[in-house]
Design a protein around this motif. Structure first.
Motif, PDB file in Angstrom:
ATOM      1  N   GLN A 102      57.341  30.117  15.540  1.00 50.59           N
ATOM      2  CA  GLN A 102      55.887  30.025  15.714  1.00 50.59           C
ATOM      3  C   GLN A 102      55.267  31.416  15.707  1.00 50.59           C
ATOM      4  OE1 GLN A 102      56.015  27.889  19.470  1.00 50.59           O
ATOM      5  NE2 GLN A 102      55.268  26.037  18.483  1.00 50.59           N
ATOM      6  N   GLY A 103      54.263  31.602  14.863  1.00 55.39           N
ATOM      7  CA  GLY A 103      53.639  32.908  14.720  1.00 55.39           C
ATOM      8  C   GLY A 103      52.521  33.156  15.704  1.00 55.39           C
ATOM      9  N   PHE A 104      52.798  32.891  16.977  1.00 57.05           N
ATOM     10  CA  PHE A 104      51.786  33.179  17.993  1.00 57.05           C
ATOM     11  C   PHE A 104      52.481  33.440  19.323  1.00 57.05           C
ATOM     12  CE2 PHE A 104      52.055  28.532  17.597  1.00 57.05           C
ATOM     13  CZ  PHE A 104      52.371  28.146  18.891  1.00 57.05           C
ATOM     14  N   PRO A 105      51.809  34.143  20.232  1.00 51.86           N
ATOM     15  CA  PRO A 105      52.430  34.520  21.505  1.00 51.86           C
ATOM     16  C   PRO A 105      52.681  33.322  22.417  1.00 51.86           C
ATOM     17  CG  PRO A 105      50.544  35.936  20.995  1.00 51.86           C
ATOM     18  CD  PRO A 105      50.491  34.782  20.044  1.00 51.86           C
ATOM     19  N   ASN A 106      53.695  33.458  23.279  1.00 51.90           N
ATOM     20  CA  ASN A 106      53.939  32.433  24.303  1.00 51.90           C
ATOM     21  C   ASN A 106      53.645  32.979  25.694  1.00 51.90           C
ATOM     22  OD1 ASN A 106      56.147  34.130  24.742  1.00 51.90           O
ATOM     23  ND2 ASN A 106      57.572  32.442  25.144  1.00 51.90           N
ATOM     24  N   PHE A 107      52.904  34.094  25.749  1.00 51.73           N
ATOM     25  CA  PHE A 107      52.528  34.666  27.042  1.00 51.73           C
ATOM     26  C   PHE A 107      51.014  34.561  27.223  1.00 51.73           C
ATOM     27  CE2 PHE A 107      53.357  38.020  23.898  1.00 51.73           C
ATOM     28  CZ  PHE A 107      52.100  38.613  23.782  1.00 51.73           C
ATOM     29  N   PRO A 108      50.519  34.656  28.447  1.00 47.67           N
ATOM     30  CA  PRO A 108      49.093  34.435  28.706  1.00 47.67           C
ATOM     31  C   PRO A 108      48.207  35.514  28.083  1.00 47.67           C
ATOM     32  CG  PRO A 108      50.376  34.310  30.738  1.00 47.67           C
ATOM     33  CD  PRO A 108      51.279  34.864  29.690  1.00 47.67           C
ATOM     34  N   ALA A 109      46.952  35.174  27.900  1.00 40.75           N
ATOM     35  CA  ALA A 109      45.956  36.161  27.490  1.00 40.75           C
ATOM     36  C   ALA A 109      45.732  37.158  28.625  1.00 40.75           C
ATOM     37  CB  ALA A 109      44.650  35.461  27.130  1.00 40.75           C
ATOM     38  N   ASP A 110      45.098  38.255  28.299  1.00 36.73           N
ATOM     39  CA  ASP A 110      44.792  39.290  29.292  1.00 36.73           C
ATOM     40  C   ASP A 110      44.013  38.688  30.459  1.00 36.73           C
ATOM     41  OD1 ASP A 110      44.116  41.584  30.678  1.00 36.73           O
ATOM     42  OD2 ASP A 110      42.896  42.438  29.081  1.00 36.73           O
ATOM     43  N   GLU A 111      44.411  39.018  31.668  1.00 37.15           N
ATOM     44  CA  GLU A 111      43.764  38.485  32.858  1.00 37.15           C
ATOM     45  C   GLU A 111      42.277  38.827  32.883  1.00 37.15           C
ATOM     46  OE1 GLU A 111      43.186  36.343  36.192  1.00 37.15           O
ATOM     47  OE2 GLU A 111      45.040  36.412  35.016  1.00 37.15           O
ATOM     48  N   GLN A 112      41.919  40.004  32.379  1.00 38.05           N
ATOM     49  CA  GLN A 112      40.498  40.383  32.351  1.00 38.05           C
ATOM     50  C   GLN A 112      39.705  39.465  31.433  1.00 38.05           C
ATOM     51  OE1 GLN A 112      39.858  45.000  32.677  1.00 38.05           O
ATOM     52  NE2 GLN A 112      41.663  44.652  31.411  1.00 38.05           N
ATOM     53  N   LEU A 113      40.317  39.060  30.321  1.00 42.40           N
ATOM     54  CA  LEU A 113      39.667  38.123  29.403  1.00 42.40           C
ATOM     55  C   LEU A 113      39.471  36.768  30.081  1.00 42.40           C
ATOM     56  CD1 LEU A 113      38.718  37.700  26.400  1.00 42.40           C
ATOM     57  CD2 LEU A 113      41.010  36.805  25.966  1.00 42.40           C
ATOM     58  N   LEU A 114      40.473  36.337  30.823  1.00 44.80           N
ATOM     59  CA  LEU A 114      40.384  35.049  31.518  1.00 44.80           C
ATOM     60  C   LEU A 114      39.335  35.084  32.624  1.00 44.80           C
ATOM     61  CD1 LEU A 114      44.185  34.156  31.773  1.00 44.80           C
ATOM     62  CD2 LEU A 114      42.533  33.496  30.010  1.00 44.80           C
ATOM     63  N   GLN A 115      39.228  36.207  33.305  1.00 44.16           N
ATOM     64  CA  GLN A 115      38.215  36.347  34.356  1.00 44.16           C
ATOM     65  C   GLN A 115      36.805  36.275  33.779  1.00 44.16           C
ATOM     66  OE1 GLN A 115      39.268  40.031  36.272  1.00 44.16           O
ATOM     67  NE2 GLN A 115      41.021  39.144  37.358  1.00 44.16           N
ATOM     68  N   ILE A 116      36.608  36.896  32.625  1.00 46.76           N
ATOM     69  CA  ILE A 116      35.306  36.805  31.957  1.00 46.76           C
ATOM     70  C   ILE A 116      35.025  35.355  31.583  1.00 46.76           C
ATOM     71  CG2 ILE A 116      33.990  37.472  29.904  1.00 46.76           C
ATOM     72  CD1 ILE A 116      35.567  40.138  29.947  1.00 46.76           C
ATOM     73  N   SER A 117      36.048  34.657  31.089  1.00 48.48           N
ATOM     74  CA  SER A 117      35.893  33.252  30.709  1.00 48.48           C
ATOM     75  C   SER A 117      35.458  32.407  31.895  1.00 48.48           C
ATOM     76  CB  SER A 117      37.211  32.710  30.155  1.00 48.48           C
ATOM     77  OG  SER A 117      37.684  33.485  29.089  1.00 48.48           O
ATOM     78  N   GLU A 118      36.120  32.603  33.029  1.00 49.65           N
ATOM     79  CA  GLU A 118      35.797  31.822  34.231  1.00 49.65           C
ATOM     80  C   GLU A 118      34.371  32.078  34.699  1.00 49.65           C
ATOM     81  OE1 GLU A 118      38.795  32.985  36.974  1.00 49.65           O
ATOM     82  OE2 GLU A 118      40.410  31.924  35.929  1.00 49.65           O
ATOM     83  N   ARG A 119      33.940  33.315  34.585  1.00 54.25           N
ATOM     84  CA  ARG A 119      32.592  33.666  35.054  1.00 54.25           C
ATOM     85  C   ARG A 119      31.517  33.111  34.119  1.00 54.25           C
ATOM     86  NH1 ARG A 119      30.189  38.187  33.659  1.00 54.25           N
ATOM     87  NH2 ARG A 119      32.162  39.284  33.319  1.00 54.25           N
ATOM     88  N   LEU A 120      31.787  33.159  32.806  1.00 53.37           N
ATOM     89  CA  LEU A 120      30.752  32.788  31.842  1.00 53.37           C
ATOM     90  C   LEU A 120      30.651  31.282  31.593  1.00 53.37           C
ATOM     91  CD1 LEU A 120      31.000  35.552  29.058  1.00 53.37           C
ATOM     92  CD2 LEU A 120      29.446  35.416  31.011  1.00 53.37           C
ATOM     93  N   VAL A 121      31.702  30.539  31.955  1.00 52.43           N
ATOM     94  CA  VAL A 121      31.707  29.124  31.609  1.00 52.43           C
ATOM     95  C   VAL A 121      30.523  28.376  32.228  1.00 52.43           C
ATOM     96  CG1 VAL A 121      33.164  28.366  33.542  1.00 52.43           C
ATOM     97  CG2 VAL A 121      33.220  27.104  31.374  1.00 52.43           C
ATOM     98  N   HIS A 122      30.002  28.852  33.341  1.00 50.57           N
ATOM     99  CA  HIS A 122      28.886  28.176  33.998  1.00 50.57           C
ATOM    100  C   HIS A 122      27.523  28.692  33.508  1.00 50.57           C
ATOM    101  CE1 HIS A 122      31.650  26.174  36.681  1.00 50.57           C
ATOM    102  NE2 HIS A 122      32.206  27.336  36.974  1.00 50.57           N
ATOM    103  N   GLY A 123      27.552  29.641  32.567  1.00 51.93           N
ATOM    104  CA  GLY A 123      26.296  30.193  32.069  1.00 51.93           C
ATOM    105  C   GLY A 123      25.673  29.334  30.986  1.00 51.93           C
ATOM    106  N   ASN A 124      24.470  29.691  30.613  1.00 52.48           N
ATOM    107  CA  ASN A 124      23.742  28.951  29.578  1.00 52.48           C
ATOM    108  C   ASN A 124      24.128  29.504  28.203  1.00 52.48           C
ATOM    109  OD1 ASN A 124      21.940  27.262  28.274  1.00 52.48           O
ATOM    110  ND2 ASN A 124      20.174  28.625  28.630  1.00 52.48           N
ATOM    111  N   ILE A 125      25.384  29.241  27.821  1.00 49.66           N
ATOM    112  CA  ILE A 125      25.906  29.841  26.583  1.00 49.66           C
ATOM    113  C   ILE A 125      26.552  28.787  25.685  1.00 49.66           C
ATOM    114  CG2 ILE A 125      26.322  32.086  27.674  1.00 49.66           C
ATOM    115  CD1 ILE A 125      29.309  31.292  27.815  1.00 49.66           C
TER     116      ILE A 125
END
Length: 375
Positions: free
Chosen positions: A29-52
């Motif tokens: 499989q040509g893709f990683p099996n490890f998590p995305a950067d924690e900073q990217l995930l933190q941004i995701s969690e914060r923005l998911v409740h925004g008007n976006i």
């Protein structure tokens, strides 16, 4: 009647299914099996409740486009007009399909360099074009004699993948100079530069079409945040092209996806303020070196890897089986999945070479290497 009668289940799906059936370690499989950067995930969690969560403009989120423009200047010293020369796409594959179907007309030819990524030929066929597949040299460098012989008034486009999947090779300065000389004689030919692994290079720097003044005005460049930020499932990439070409690409894009999902655009726009692409390249270099060190004493012959997250090996000291059969046996008997290189060639060229993906956790690579050393 099928428009793609020769397309069947991809080798990637076949090998992954076999890996699941046998409980094998999946390096196919040509893709990683490890998590995305924690900073990217933190941004995701914060923005998911925004008007976006509504449509962005068709070409992309303006803040993201502006930051891509700055990124392009930072790495390539190319100033682009982000509002007229840039398009956010639903992954690089959609961008490539869109570019091909924008410019290739019925009967026009497109040069593909084998081993080539499997989406190129079907995209050309869907556009009514004629794929002209030319094998690279044995060391995976371009064979310019064969390329020149294939160029004609019918040639509309040449697709160049650099850094190269599946081989991991990066074009040199002298190779770009030869290409420039050849294409000077054929001003009608467009270039589609597939540069999705641009930020993953090791032994020599990646040379981008962004830096080639003789070619850049006739080149469409495809990039991938999925590859660069190891979030392949987000399916987000972008195209950069001169305004006259981009105007035509946007006409097709708006009726294909209209606009890319807003959530990932907002997240990546913010993440670009803090991400370090040099650190990402360094991380993959460490994984490449770890994997190479782990299997250097095996019977597999390691081939050069200039970039990407793929490592080629030759198994001729182990078996004379064809590469597809050997790949199946590697899964069933030894518990590791790889991709046979012959599937990337039109004529099925088989040099007893496999492709392993090392975008995996260190634990995965260590366990896979133990199994490979017993082969």
């Amino acid at each position: 009647m099928s428009k793609l009668p020769n397309v069947t289940s991809s080798i990637f799906s076949v090998m992954s299914q076999l890996a699941n059936e046998h409980g094998a370690i999946n390096l196919s499989q040509g893709f990683p099996n490890f998590p995305a950067d924690e900073q990217l995930l933190q941004i995701s969690e914060r923005l998911v409740h925004g008007n976006i969560h509504q449509y962005t403009p068709m070409a992309g989120l303006p803040s993201l486009m502006e930051k891509i423009g700055k990124l392009t200047f930072q790495y390539y010293h190319r100033n682009i007009n982000s509002s007229t020369e840039l398009l956010i796409t639903a992954g690089a594959t959609q961008g490539i399909y869109t570019a091909i179907n924008t410019f290739v007309n019925k009967g026009e030819e497109v040069i593909l360099l084998d081993p080539s990524y499997d989406s190129y030929e079907p995209s050309v066929i869907m556009a009514g074009g004629v794929p002209v597949r030319i094998s690279l040299n044995d060391d995976y460098s371009p064979d310019f004699n064969r390329i020149e012989a294939a160029l004609s008034p019918k040639t509309k486009m040449i697709i160049i993948n650099n850094p190269h999947n599946p081989t991991g090779r990066i074009w040199t300065e002298s190779e770009f100079e030869v290409l420039e000389s050849l294409l000077e004689k054929h001003p009608q030919i467009l270039i589609l530069g597939d540069e999705v692994y641009e930020y993953i290079s090791f032994s020599q720097p990646h040379i981008s079409f962004h830096t080639r003044p003789k070619l850049v005005e006739r080149t469409i460049i495809a990039s991938s945040f999925g590859k660069s930020l190891h979030v392949t499932g987000w399916k987000i990439g972008y195209l950069i092209a001169p305004e006259n070409l981009m105007n035509e690409i946007k006409k097709v894009h708006q009726f294909l996806v209209f606009s890319v999902n807003s959530f990932s655009q907002h997240i990546i726009s913010e993440y670009l303020d803090i991400v370090d692409f040099h650190a990402i390249s360094k991380m993959y270099l460490q994984k490449r070196d770890l994997f190479r060190e782990l299997i250097k004493d095996s019977r597999f012959e390691l081939l050069p890897c200039d970039g990407t997250y793929f490592q080629l090996v030759n198994y001729q000291n182990i078996s004379k089986q064809n590469d597809v059969d050997f790949s199946r046996e590697l899964i069933a008997k030894h518990g590791v999945a790889a991709i046979p290189l012959s599937v990337f060639y039109k004529d099925g060229t088989d040099r007893n070479v496999l492709r392993f993906c090392f975008a995996k956790t260190d634990e995965t690579l260590i366990e896979a290497a133990k199994k490979l050393k017993r082969v």
